[in-house]
Design an enzyme around this catalytic site. Structure first.
Site, mmCIF file in Angstrom:
data_model
loop_
_atom_site.group_PDB
_atom_site.id
_atom_site.type_symbol
_atom_site.label_atom_id
_atom_site.label_comp_id
_atom_site.label_asym_id
_atom_site.label_seq_id
_atom_site.Cartn_x
_atom_site.Cartn_y
_atom_site.Cartn_z
ATOM 1 N N HIS A 207 0.823 -1.222 0.000
ATOM 2 C CA HIS A 207 0.000 0.000 0.000
ATOM 3 C C HIS A 207 0.854 1.270 0.000
ATOM 4 O O HIS A 207 0.320 2.368 -0.136
ATOM 5 C CB HIS A 207 -0.929 0.035 1.218
ATOM 6 C CG HIS A 207 -1.978 -1.037 1.195
ATOM 7 N ND1 HIS A 207 -2.904 -1.159 0.187
ATOM 8 C CD2 HIS A 207 -2.246 -2.065 2.072
ATOM 9 C CE1 HIS A 207 -3.700 -2.196 0.435
ATOM 10 N NE2 HIS A 207 -3.321 -2.768 1.566
ATOM 11 N N ASP B 236 -2.446 -10.450 -2.468
ATOM 12 C CA ASP B 236 -3.063 -10.014 -1.211
ATOM 13 C C ASP B 236 -4.548 -9.714 -1.476
ATOM 14 O O ASP B 236 -4.918 -9.351 -2.591
ATOM 15 C CB ASP B 236 -2.343 -8.750 -0.715
ATOM 16 C CG ASP B 236 -2.798 -8.298 0.654
ATOM 17 O OD1 ASP B 236 -2.108 -8.635 1.638
ATOM 18 O OD2 ASP B 236 -3.842 -7.617 0.758
ATOM 19 N N HIS C 218 -6.190 -7.231 -0.608
ATOM 20 C CA HIS C 218 -6.412 -5.811 -0.892
ATOM 21 C C HIS C 218 -5.677 -5.349 -2.151
ATOM 22 O O HIS C 218 -4.593 -5.852 -2.455
ATOM 23 C CB HIS C 218 -5.945 -4.967 0.298
ATOM 24 C CG HIS C 218 -6.624 -5.341 1.586
ATOM 25 N ND1 HIS C 218 -6.046 -6.204 2.495
ATOM 26 C CD2 HIS C 218 -7.836 -5.004 2.079
ATOM 27 C CE1 HIS C 218 -6.881 -6.355 3.525
ATOM 28 N NE2 HIS C 218 -7.965 -5.650 3.299
ATOM 29 N N ASP D 213 -4.403 -12.983 3.425
ATOM 30 C CA ASP D 213 -5.699 -12.496 3.917
ATOM 31 C C ASP D 213 -6.829 -12.844 2.948
ATOM 32 O O ASP D 213 -7.962 -12.388 3.102
ATOM 33 C CB ASP D 213 -5.668 -10.990 4.250
ATOM 34 C CG ASP D 213 -4.975 -10.140 3.218
ATOM 35 O OD1 ASP D 213 -4.590 -10.676 2.159
ATOM 36 O OD2 ASP D 213 -4.809 -8.930 3.458
HETATM 37 C C1 SP5 Z 1 -1.140 -5.163 3.855
HETATM 38 C C2 SP5 Z 1 -2.601 -5.204 4.132
HETATM 39 O O1 SP5 Z 1 -3.228 -6.256 4.026
HETATM 40 N N1 SP5 Z 1 -3.182 -4.079 4.563
HETATM 41 C C3 SP5 Z 1 -4.587 -4.042 4.808
HETATM 42 C C4 SP5 Z 1 -5.028 -2.794 5.448
HETATM 43 C C5 SP5 Z 1 -6.513 -2.820 5.707
HETATM 44 N N2 SP5 Z 1 -6.863 -1.917 6.743
HETATM 45 C C6 SP5 Z 1 -8.203 -1.450 6.863
HETATM 46 C C7 SP5 Z 1 -9.239 -2.518 6.790
HETATM 47 C C8 SP5 Z 1 -10.585 -1.974 7.077
HETATM 48 C C9 SP5 Z 1 -11.609 -2.984 6.703
HETATM 49 N N3 SP5 Z 1 -12.474 -3.322 7.771
HETATM 50 C C10 SP5 Z 1 -13.047 -4.654 7.659
HETATM 51 C C11 SP5 Z 1 -13.681 -5.063 8.941
HETATM 52 C C12 SP5 Z 1 -14.084 -6.499 8.891
HETATM 53 N N4 SP5 Z 1 -14.472 -6.959 10.199
HETATM 54 ZN ZN ZN Z 2 -4.270 -7.210 2.577
#
Ligand code: SP5
Ligand code: ZN
Length: 347
Positions: free
Chosen positions: A162, A198, A200, A287
């Site tokens: 990111h 990943d 994301h 993830d």
């Molecule tokens: C490297 C990496 O995987 N970074 C991920 C960062 C995500 N951070 C914010 C996620 C917010 C999403 N909330 C989901 C809640 C589910 N219970």
């Molecule tokens: Zn991620």
């Protein structure tokens, strides 16, 4: 590929007496010192999910596999960060970190005002050195590949995908995979492909190489209409200027299972094969596992072995850089099955 080239490729795979493939996994003990405590999510302070166990359990599980050696990385100079990041970002980080008391965390209070784009990526006194250790882990694994081992795995923490040139976020400070790509290129225009698995979208990696036709970047990820980082990862984002056509985004729906995931992966691999990179970098986030608390795909343990075997069928020199994965047990099982898939592919 001619038989002669294939033979050279096969020769570069390190094997034991039985002909089983061997692989080095790089892990820095100092990642244990990277201890972000909290993140602000939907207005609530919650525990920060980037915990040392994410990597510790994974390392433990991998070390029990035949053919795996856990290797301590060497330290790389801070100047390697400048292969990707701007000196203002480094200066800002040093200024912020130095100013902090040992038990304090700094978060930006206004979105887009400071050089962290979210409130999940705290700066602490040791953040700069911890993030540099993570880069050193990736670069040590890269050296291993350059020195003739076909595949190496960097257990980098904090993650990197990111982070862009001048801004961090998503638990990422420096982009480990992007720095490895630039380090490999040196002063040449060697073709590199980054495949990001990943959950994301790899907004930082995409941003760094968006106008660059020498680095083909592909990502499979949760649909950004619904999932973090929301701002990028749509199919229509394909690069710009000379880089047009050298970024590929495959957003997938919530709940995606192994079968659909592997079909999408095959599309990505075909595109990578057509590009013909001299090095493949896998940004491996676990993830995507059904038991992950943040990601929202439904992959199960055995899917990771299939995924690795599909990737290995490209026969490319491959650097694996770890990214996310927030259920340490499930993540360790996923990564272990992935590595089993790598070890099973000697060809
Ligand atoms: C490297 C990496 O995987 N970074 C991920 C960062 C995500 N951070 C914010 C996620 C917010 C999403 N909330 C989901 C809640 C589910 N219970
Ligand atoms: Zn991620």
């Amino acid at each position: 590929m001619t038989n002669a080239t294939l033979r050279v490729k096969l020769d570069s795979i390190r094997c034991n007496e039985e002909g089983d493939m061997l692989m080095n996994v790089f892990c820095h003990n100092r990642h244990l010192l990277h201890l972000p405590r909290r993140e602000l999510e939907d207005g609530e302070w919650v525990e920060n999910p980037d915990k040392p166990d994410r990597i510790e359990l994974l390392k433990q599980s991998l070390s029990e596999l035949d053919g795996i050696e856990i290797v301590h990385p060497r330290d790389f100079d801070e100047s390697t960060l400048l292969l990707v990041h701007d000196s203002e970002y480094l200066g800002w980080m040093r200024m912020r970190c130095d100013a902090l008391a040992p038990d304090k965390e700094y978060f930006p209070e206004v979105f887009g005002y400071d050089r962290m784009f979210d409130t999940g990526t705290p700066l602490m006194k040791n953040s700069l050195s911890a993030a540099l250790d993570s880069v050193s882990t990736a670069l040590s694994a890269l050296e291993d590949v350059v020195n003739g081992n076909r595949v190496a795995y960097a257990l980098s923490r904090p993650p990197g995908h990111h982070a862009s040139k001048g801004i961090g976020g998503g638990y990422c400070y420096f982009n480990n995979a992007a720095i490895a790509a630039r380090y490999f290129q040196g002063t040449t225009a060697a073709r590199v492909s980054i495949l990001d698995l990943d959950f994301h979208h790899f907004n930082g990696t995409q941003d760094i190489f968006y106008d660059d036709p020498t680095v083909f970047c592909v990502s499979l990820h949760g649909d950004p209409k619904v999932h973090y980082p929301w701002i990028s990862g749509f199919e229509k984002e394909t690069g710009e200027g000379e880089g047009k056509g050298y970024t590929m985004n495959i957003p997938l729906p919530t709940g995606t299972e192994g079968k659909e995931y592997k079909e999408a992966l095959e599309r990505a691999l075909l595109a990578i094969e057509n590009f013909g990179p001299e090095l493949l970098i896998i940004s491996l986030g676990t993830d995507t596992h059904a038991e992950d608390p943040i990601g929202a795909f439904s992959l199960v343990d055995e899917d990771y072995e299939d995924v690795a075997m599909l990737i290995m069928s490209l026969n490319l020199e491959t650097l694996i850089v770890h990214e996310g994965g927030y259920n340490p047990q499930a993540s360790a099982r996923a990564a272990t099955r992935f590595v089993k898939g790598v070890l099973a592919s000697t060809g």
